[in-house]
Design a protein around this motif. Structure first.
Motif, PDB file in Angstrom:
ATOM      1  N   MET A 472      26.080  66.788   4.577  1.00  0.00           N
ATOM      2  CA  MET A 472      26.808  65.921   3.649  1.00  0.00           C
ATOM      3  C   MET A 472      27.860  65.099   4.379  1.00  0.00           C
ATOM      4  SD  MET A 472      25.318  66.282   0.848  1.00  0.00           S
ATOM      5  CE  MET A 472      26.458  65.297  -0.131  1.00  0.00           C
ATOM      6  N   ALA A 473      28.504  65.699   5.375  1.00  0.00           N
ATOM      7  CA  ALA A 473      29.501  64.959   6.152  1.00  0.00           C
ATOM      8  C   ALA A 473      28.855  63.777   6.864  1.00  0.00           C
ATOM      9  CB  ALA A 473      30.185  65.888   7.153  1.00  0.00           C
ATOM     10  N   SER A 474      27.678  63.990   7.444  1.00  0.00           N
ATOM     11  CA  SER A 474      26.997  62.909   8.162  1.00  0.00           C
ATOM     12  C   SER A 474      26.504  61.825   7.212  1.00  0.00           C
ATOM     13  CB  SER A 474      25.824  63.477   8.967  1.00  0.00           C
ATOM     14  OG  SER A 474      26.270  64.355   9.963  1.00  0.00           O
ATOM     15  N   MET A 475      25.889  62.224   6.111  1.00  0.00           N
ATOM     16  CA  MET A 475      25.312  61.241   5.193  1.00  0.00           C
ATOM     17  C   MET A 475      26.389  60.413   4.492  1.00  0.00           C
ATOM     18  SD  MET A 475      22.104  63.236   3.460  1.00  0.00           S
ATOM     19  CE  MET A 475      20.588  63.503   4.386  1.00  0.00           C
ATOM     20  N   ILE A 476      27.396  61.083   3.941  1.00  0.00           N
ATOM     21  CA  ILE A 476      28.466  60.357   3.245  1.00  0.00           C
ATOM     22  C   ILE A 476      29.275  59.525   4.236  1.00  0.00           C
ATOM     23  CG2 ILE A 476      30.530  60.604   1.831  1.00  0.00           C
ATOM     24  CD1 ILE A 476      27.913  61.210   0.380  1.00  0.00           C
ATOM     25  N   GLY A 477      29.552  60.116   5.409  1.00  0.00           N
ATOM     26  CA  GLY A 477      30.303  59.370   6.414  1.00  0.00           C
ATOM     27  C   GLY A 477      29.554  58.151   6.911  1.00  0.00           C
ATOM     28  N   TYR A 478      28.232  58.276   7.079  1.00  0.00           N
ATOM     29  CA  TYR A 478      27.423  57.161   7.565  1.00  0.00           C
ATOM     30  C   TYR A 478      27.357  56.031   6.534  1.00  0.00           C
ATOM     31  CZ  TYR A 478      23.362  54.551   9.237  1.00  0.00           C
ATOM     32  OH  TYR A 478      22.518  53.559   9.661  1.00  0.00           O
ATOM     33  N   LYS A 479      27.221  56.380   5.246  1.00  0.00           N
ATOM     34  CA  LYS A 479      27.027  55.360   4.211  1.00  0.00           C
ATOM     35  C   LYS A 479      28.334  54.807   3.654  1.00  0.00           C
ATOM     36  CE  LYS A 479      22.470  56.924   2.654  1.00  0.00           C
ATOM     37  NZ  LYS A 479      21.645  57.369   1.507  1.00  0.00           N
ATOM     38  N   TYR A 480      29.354  55.659   3.540  1.00  0.00           N
ATOM     39  CA  TYR A 480      30.566  55.227   2.843  1.00  0.00           C
ATOM     40  C   TYR A 480      31.835  55.376   3.671  1.00  0.00           C
ATOM     41  CZ  TYR A 480      27.272  55.937  -0.991  1.00  0.00           C
ATOM     42  OH  TYR A 480      26.165  55.899  -1.792  1.00  0.00           O
ATOM     43  N   GLY A 481      31.728  55.945   4.873  1.00  0.00           N
ATOM     44  CA  GLY A 481      32.932  56.214   5.661  1.00  0.00           C
ATOM     45  C   GLY A 481      33.598  54.955   6.190  1.00  0.00           C
ATOM     46  N   VAL A 482      34.921  54.927   6.080  1.00  0.00           N
ATOM     47  CA  VAL A 482      35.716  53.793   6.557  1.00  0.00           C
ATOM     48  C   VAL A 482      36.805  54.273   7.514  1.00  0.00           C
ATOM     49  CG1 VAL A 482      37.261  51.914   5.898  1.00  0.00           C
ATOM     50  CG2 VAL A 482      35.272  52.455   4.463  1.00  0.00           C
ATOM     51  N   LEU A 483      37.526  55.318   7.128  1.00  0.00           N
ATOM     52  CA  LEU A 483      38.660  55.819   7.904  1.00  0.00           C
ATOM     53  C   LEU A 483      38.156  56.805   8.950  1.00  0.00           C
ATOM     54  CD1 LEU A 483      41.101  56.464   4.913  1.00  0.00           C
ATOM     55  CD2 LEU A 483      41.004  54.450   6.397  1.00  0.00           C
ATOM     56  N   ARG A 484      38.337  56.468  10.214  1.00  0.00           N
ATOM     57  CA  ARG A 484      37.826  57.321  11.296  1.00  0.00           C
ATOM     58  C   ARG A 484      38.916  58.277  11.781  1.00  0.00           C
ATOM     59  NH1 ARG A 484      32.908  55.573  12.530  1.00  0.00           N
ATOM     60  NH2 ARG A 484      32.369  53.401  12.095  1.00  0.00           N
ATOM     61  N   TRP A 485      38.470  59.450  12.230  1.00  0.00           N
ATOM     62  CA  TRP A 485      39.410  60.450  12.729  1.00  0.00           C
ATOM     63  C   TRP A 485      40.040  60.021  14.051  1.00  0.00           C
ATOM     64  CZ3 TRP A 485      41.446  64.233  10.033  1.00  0.00           C
ATOM     65  CH2 TRP A 485      40.761  64.765   8.941  1.00  0.00           C
ATOM     66  N   SER A 486      39.310  59.270  14.843  1.00  0.00           N
ATOM     67  CA  SER A 486      39.849  58.792  16.120  1.00  0.00           C
ATOM     68  C   SER A 486      39.290  57.407  16.402  1.00  0.00           C
ATOM     69  CB  SER A 486      39.480  59.755  17.261  1.00  0.00           C
ATOM     70  OG  SER A 486      38.082  59.792  17.447  1.00  0.00           O
ATOM     71  N   LYS A 487      39.924  56.718  17.314  1.00  0.00           N
ATOM     72  CA  LYS A 487      39.500  55.355  17.624  1.00  0.00           C
ATOM     73  C   LYS A 487      38.155  55.324  18.336  1.00  0.00           C
ATOM     74  CE  LYS A 487      44.243  53.580  18.006  1.00  0.00           C
ATOM     75  NZ  LYS A 487      45.242  52.946  18.908  1.00  0.00           N
ATOM     76  N   THR A 488      37.875  56.355  19.116  1.00  0.00           N
ATOM     77  CA  THR A 488      36.644  56.360  19.902  1.00  0.00           C
ATOM     78  C   THR A 488      35.491  57.084  19.210  1.00  0.00           C
ATOM     79  OG1 THR A 488      37.401  58.349  21.063  1.00  0.00           O
ATOM     80  CG2 THR A 488      37.896  56.217  22.074  1.00  0.00           C
ATOM     81  N   GLY A 489      35.801  57.933  18.228  1.00  0.00           N
ATOM     82  CA  GLY A 489      34.765  58.720  17.576  1.00  0.00           C
ATOM     83  C   GLY A 489      34.131  57.994  16.400  1.00  0.00           C
ATOM     84  N   LYS A 490      33.014  58.540  15.910  1.00  0.00           N
ATOM     85  CA  LYS A 490      32.304  57.969  14.778  1.00  0.00           C
ATOM     86  C   LYS A 490      32.525  58.743  13.488  1.00  0.00           C
ATOM     87  CE  LYS A 490      28.539  56.079  17.615  1.00  0.00           C
ATOM     88  NZ  LYS A 490      27.058  56.063  17.835  1.00  0.00           N
ATOM     89  N   LYS A 491      33.113  59.933  13.563  1.00  0.00           N
ATOM     90  CA  LYS A 491      33.285  60.766  12.381  1.00  0.00           C
ATOM     91  C   LYS A 491      34.393  60.202  11.497  1.00  0.00           C
ATOM     92  CE  LYS A 491      30.198  63.508  14.078  1.00  0.00           C
ATOM     93  NZ  LYS A 491      30.454  64.872  14.455  1.00  0.00           N
ATOM     94  N   THR A 492      34.177  60.277  10.187  1.00  0.00           N
ATOM     95  CA  THR A 492      35.119  59.677   9.243  1.00  0.00           C
ATOM     96  C   THR A 492      35.765  60.744   8.365  1.00  0.00           C
ATOM     97  OG1 THR A 492      33.420  59.346   7.544  1.00  0.00           O
ATOM     98  CG2 THR A 492      33.728  57.580   9.162  1.00  0.00           C
ATOM     99  N   ILE A 493      36.941  60.404   7.841  1.00  0.00           N
ATOM    100  CA  ILE A 493      37.660  61.306   6.941  1.00  0.00           C
ATOM    101  C   ILE A 493      36.865  61.504   5.649  1.00  0.00           C
ATOM    102  CG2 ILE A 493      39.785  61.558   5.592  1.00  0.00           C
ATOM    103  CD1 ILE A 493      41.249  60.062   7.801  1.00  0.00           C
ATOM    104  N   GLU A 494      36.234  60.441   5.158  1.00  0.00           N
ATOM    105  CA  GLU A 494      35.442  60.558   3.932  1.00  0.00           C
ATOM    106  C   GLU A 494      34.282  61.543   4.113  1.00  0.00           C
ATOM    107  OE1 GLU A 494      37.175  56.376   4.024  1.00  0.00           O
ATOM    108  OE2 GLU A 494      36.230  57.762   5.441  1.00  0.00           O
ATOM    109  N   GLY A 495      33.624  61.476   5.275  1.00  0.00           N
ATOM    110  CA  GLY A 495      32.516  62.391   5.536  1.00  0.00           C
ATOM    111  C   GLY A 495      32.981  63.836   5.601  1.00  0.00           C
ATOM    112  N   THR A 496      34.105  64.088   6.286  1.00  0.00           N
ATOM    113  CA  THR A 496      34.634  65.449   6.385  1.00  0.00           C
ATOM    114  C   THR A 496      35.031  65.981   5.014  1.00  0.00           C
ATOM    115  OG1 THR A 496      35.436  64.987   8.621  1.00  0.00           O
ATOM    116  CG2 THR A 496      36.371  66.888   7.487  1.00  0.00           C
ATOM    117  N   ALA A 497      35.685  65.136   4.211  1.00  0.00           N
ATOM    118  CA  ALA A 497      36.072  65.558   2.859  1.00  0.00           C
ATOM    119  C   ALA A 497      34.849  65.900   2.023  1.00  0.00           C
ATOM    120  CB  ALA A 497      36.884  64.447   2.186  1.00  0.00           C
ATOM    121  N   ALA A 498      33.776  65.099   2.165  1.00  0.00           N
ATOM    122  CA  ALA A 498      32.540  65.390   1.429  1.00  0.00           C
ATOM    123  C   ALA A 498      31.926  66.702   1.895  1.00  0.00           C
ATOM    124  CB  ALA A 498      31.552  64.240   1.613  1.00  0.00           C
ATOM    125  N   GLY A 499      31.969  66.957   3.199  1.00  0.00           N
ATOM    126  CA  GLY A 499      31.429  68.211   3.722  1.00  0.00           C
ATOM    127  C   GLY A 499      32.186  69.417   3.205  1.00  0.00           C
TER     128      GLY A 499
END
Length: 560
Positions: A472-499
Motif C-alpha cells: 500500500m505504501a508503494s502503490m499510494i506513494g507512486y500514484k498520489y505521493g507528493v511530499l518526500r521523506w528526503s530530497k534524494t529518496g523516492k518514498k513519500t509521506i503519503e505512501g508511509t501513512a497509507a501503509g
C-alpha cells in the motif's frame, strides 16, 4: 558542524536506533548492554566505510556492493541480535509455566550470543581492512569502533564468568561461540567476493550471520544426538522440543546447500577421468546429467542419513507424504487453493510484464498481495502445514536458482527468461533474490513463532508488513505521493501513512478473526502502533532490501 551532524544522523540510522532502543529497554540489563555496544560499534564502522567509499585507495574498493544502496552495516548488525533478544523476552514470559522453559531459555540465550558474536566478528573484520586508511577522520572513527569492540568482548567474558564457575566448560562455550564469528567472517568474505554487486554490506552481514546461526543450530542439534558426545549435550543444552517438521526442513535444506559442493566435486571427477575432448553442446548435457544425479544423491541419500541420525526413523519424503494424507481433506484443499491462485496470478502477471507498460515495481507489489491471499488462510487454519510448505517452497526456489545460474539443460534458459520478467534494480546479473526475500520475509516470522501463543499477530509479521504495508505504501506513494521523506529518496509521506493505516486496519480484522478462533489476545494497541510505525518508517528511509529487514523488525517489536 551542522553538515557533519546531518551526515551522522540519517533517517535510517535514527529508525534503527529507535528500534534497538525499544528492544533493549524491554530486556534485562545484562543482555541489553551488549546490544547497545554492538550498535555503537556498527555505527562507527558504517561511518568509516561510508567515508572510505570516496577514497580510491580504500581496501573496500575490491568489494563491489549493490549499486544505489547504502552500506547498511548498522541495520545489518543489529537486526538479528534484536530478533533473538525479543524472542528471549517473549520466552521469559511463558517459561515459568513451561517445564521445558529453563532449558529452552538457556539455549536461546546461547543463540543470542552466537549471532551477536557473529556480527561483532564481521565488524572487526571491516575494521581490520580499514586500519591502513590515510584519512584522519576514518582512523579516529575506527579507534572508537575498536574500543567498543574490546568493551563488548569484556562484557561477553564477564557475563559467562558470572553465570558459571569458570573452568573448562566456560572456555569450551566461549570457543564454540567464537567459532560462529570465524564462520561468519569467512562466509561474508565469500559472498562479497563471489557475488559482486548482489548485496550491500548490511545485506551480506544479515545473510552470513543468519546462515551461521541456522547451521550452527543444526550442528548443535546433531552433536547433542550423537552417543559419543556426552559432553556436547552439557555444553550446548539443545532443547528436546524440536518438531519433526523443523527436522525435515533442516534436513532438506542441508542437502540442497551441500548440492553445489557435491556437483562441483562430481564434475572434477568426470573431467579427471575423461579420455577425449567433448563438443560444447554434449559437454553441457553431460554436466546437466551430473547435476541431476547429484541432486538425487543429496535428496535421497544425504538428507535421510542426517534425519536418521537426529532421530527421524522414517525417510523424510515418506514422512511428508504420511503427513500430507493425515487430515488430508483440509491440507489437500489448501494445496488445490494454492495451485489455483499461483497459476492464475503467474499467468496473468507474466503476460502483463511482457505486453504492458505497467511499472515493474507495481507489478512486483501485486505478488505481495498474492502472498497475502496464499499465506493468510494457512496461518489461521493450518499453521504447522504452512511451516512445511514454506520449507518446500524455499527448497524449490534454491534448486531453480541453481538451474538458472548454471544453465542446466533443459530448464536453465526457460527459468532465466521467466524470472527475468520480474526483476528490478535490486537484482543483479548473477543472482535474482527478490523472490527469496519475499518468501523468507513471510516465512521467518512464522517459523520463529512456532510454540509461542501469547502474541498471535507475530506469525503474520511478514504478511502484514510486506503483503499489506509495503504494498500500500508503494502503490499510494507512486500514484498520489507528493511530499518526500528526503530530497534524494523516492518514498513519500503519503505512501508511509497509507501503509501504516492499512496495516493497523488489517490487524483489527485479524484480531477479530483470531478472537473468534479461540486465541487469547494480549497485544496492546499502543505497542502495536509503535511497531507498525517504526517498521513502515524503516521502509521509507532504508535503501536496503526491505523484504529482508522489515518483517524481522516488525516481528521483533510484536514479540515485546
Amino acid at each position: 558542524m551542522a553538515t557533519s551532524s546531518a551526515a551522522l544522523l540519517t533517517g535510517e540510522r535514527l529508525v534503527v536506533f529507535l528500534f534497538a532502543a525499544r528492544v533493549a529497554l524491554a530486556a534485562p540489563a545484562g543482555l541489553a548492554a551488549p546490544l547497545a555496544l554492538l550498535a555503537a560499534a556498527a555505527l562507527a564502522v558504517e561511518l568509516a566505510v561510508d567515508r572510505s567509499a570516496s577514497d580510491p585507495s580504500s581496501p573496500f574498493r575490491r568489494f563491489r556492493t549493490r549499486p544505489g544502496a547504502s552500506s547498511g552495516i548498522l541495520l545489518g548488525a543489529t537486526t538479528l541480535p534484536c530478533v533473538m533478544l525479543a524472542r528471549l523476552i517473549q520466552l521469559s514470559r511463558i517459561s515459568p509455566t513451561d517445564p521445558n522453559g529453563p532449558e529452552e531459555f538457556a539455549y536461546l540465550e546461547m543463540q543470542y550470543w552466537a549471532v551477536s558474536i557473529s556480527c561483532l566478528s564481521v565488524l572487526a573484520f571491516f575494521i581490520w581492512h580499514l586500519r591502513q586508511s590515510a584519512d584522519n577522520e576514518i582512523s579516529k572513527t575506527l579507534r572508537y569502533g575498536t574500543l567498543v569492540v574490546v568493551l563488548y568482548l569484556m562484557t561477553f567474558l564477564f557475563f559467562f564468568l558470572l553465570k558459571t564457575d569458570g573452568g573448562l566448560l566456560t572456555m569450551a562455550k566461549n570457543g564454540y561461540l567464537l567459532c560462529h564469528g570465524l564462520a561468519a567472517v569467512i562466509l561474508i568474505k565469500h559472498i562479497l567476493e563471489k557475488f559482486p554487486s548482489c548485496s550491500s554490506f548490511g545485506e551480506a552481514l544479515l545473510v552470513s550471520s543468519g546462515l551461521v546461526l541456522y547451521f550452527g543450530d543444526m550442528l548443535a542439534h546433531t552433536l547433542s544426538k550423537m552417543e559419543f558426545s556426552a559432553s556436547s549435550e552439557a555444553l550446548i543444552h539443545t532443547p528436546g522440543t524440536r518438531s519433526e517438521i523443523a527436522t525435515v526442513i533442516q534436513g532438506i535444506l542441508l542437502g540442497i546447500f551441500l548440492l553445489p559442493l557435491l556437483y562441483k566435486c562430481s564434475l572434477r571427477v568426470w573431467v579427471y577421468f575423461r579420455t577425449q575432448a567433448v563438443e560444447n553442446q554434449a559437454e553441457k548435457r553431460i554436466c546437466s546429467v551430473v547435476f541431476y544425479v547429484s541432486l538425487l544423491v543429496a535428496l535421497l541419500m544425504l538428507v535421510p542419513s542426517w534425519t536418521r541420525l537426529i532421530g527421524l526413523e522414517v525417510h523424510p519424503f515418506v514422512w511428508v507424504l504420511n503427513y500430507m494424507f493425515t487430515n488430508s481433506h483440509e491440507r489437500l484443499s489448501l494445496c488445490a487453493y494454492w495451485i489455483c491462485v499461483i497459476y492464475v496470478s503467474i499467468r496473468r502477471f507474466y503476460s502483463i510484464s511482457k505486453q504492458s507498460k505497467t511499472e515493474r515495481i507495481l507489478l512486483r507489489k501485486y505478488y505481495h498481495l498474492v502472498a497475502v491471499l496464499i499465506f493468510s488462510p494457512a496461518v489461521i487454519f493450518q499453521p504447522a502445514f504452512l511451516d512445511l510448505a514454506f520449507g518446500a517452497a524455499f527448497a524449490v526456489f534454491l534448486i531453480l536458482e541453481m538451474i538458472r545460474v548454471w544453465e542446466v539443460y533443459p530448464l536453465g534458459r526457460t527459468v532465466h527468461q521467466f524470472m527475468n520478467a520480474f526483476t528490478d534494480h535490486r537484482d543483479s546479473e548473477i543472482l535474482i533474490i527478490s523472490h527469496f526475500s519475499l518468501l523468507l520475509g513471510c516465512a521467518l516470522p512464522k517459523w520463529m513463532s512456532s510454540g509461542f501463543n501469547d502474541r498471535p499477530l507475530a506469525p503474520f509479521a511478514g504478511i502484514l508488513s510486506l503483503g499489506i504495508g509495503d504494498t500500500m505504501a508503494s502503490m499510494i506513494g507512486y500514484k498520489y505521493g507528493v511530499l518526500r521523506w528526503s530530497k534524494t529518496g523516492k518514498k513519500t509521506i503519503e505512501g508511509t501513512a497509507a501503509g501504516i493505516t492499512s496495516v493497523l486496519a488489517a490487524c483489527s480484522i485479524l484480531v477479530s478473526l483470531l478472537a473468534s478462533s479461540g486465541y487469547i489476545l494480549s497485544q496492546h494497541w499502543l505497542s502495536l502502533s509503535v511497531a507498525v510505525t517504526l517498521s513502515l518508517l524503516l521502509e521509507a528511509y532504508t535503501t536496503q532490501l526491505d523484504n529482508a529487514f522489515i518483517p524481522l523488525v516488525f516481528y521483533s517489536l510484536l514479540c515485546l
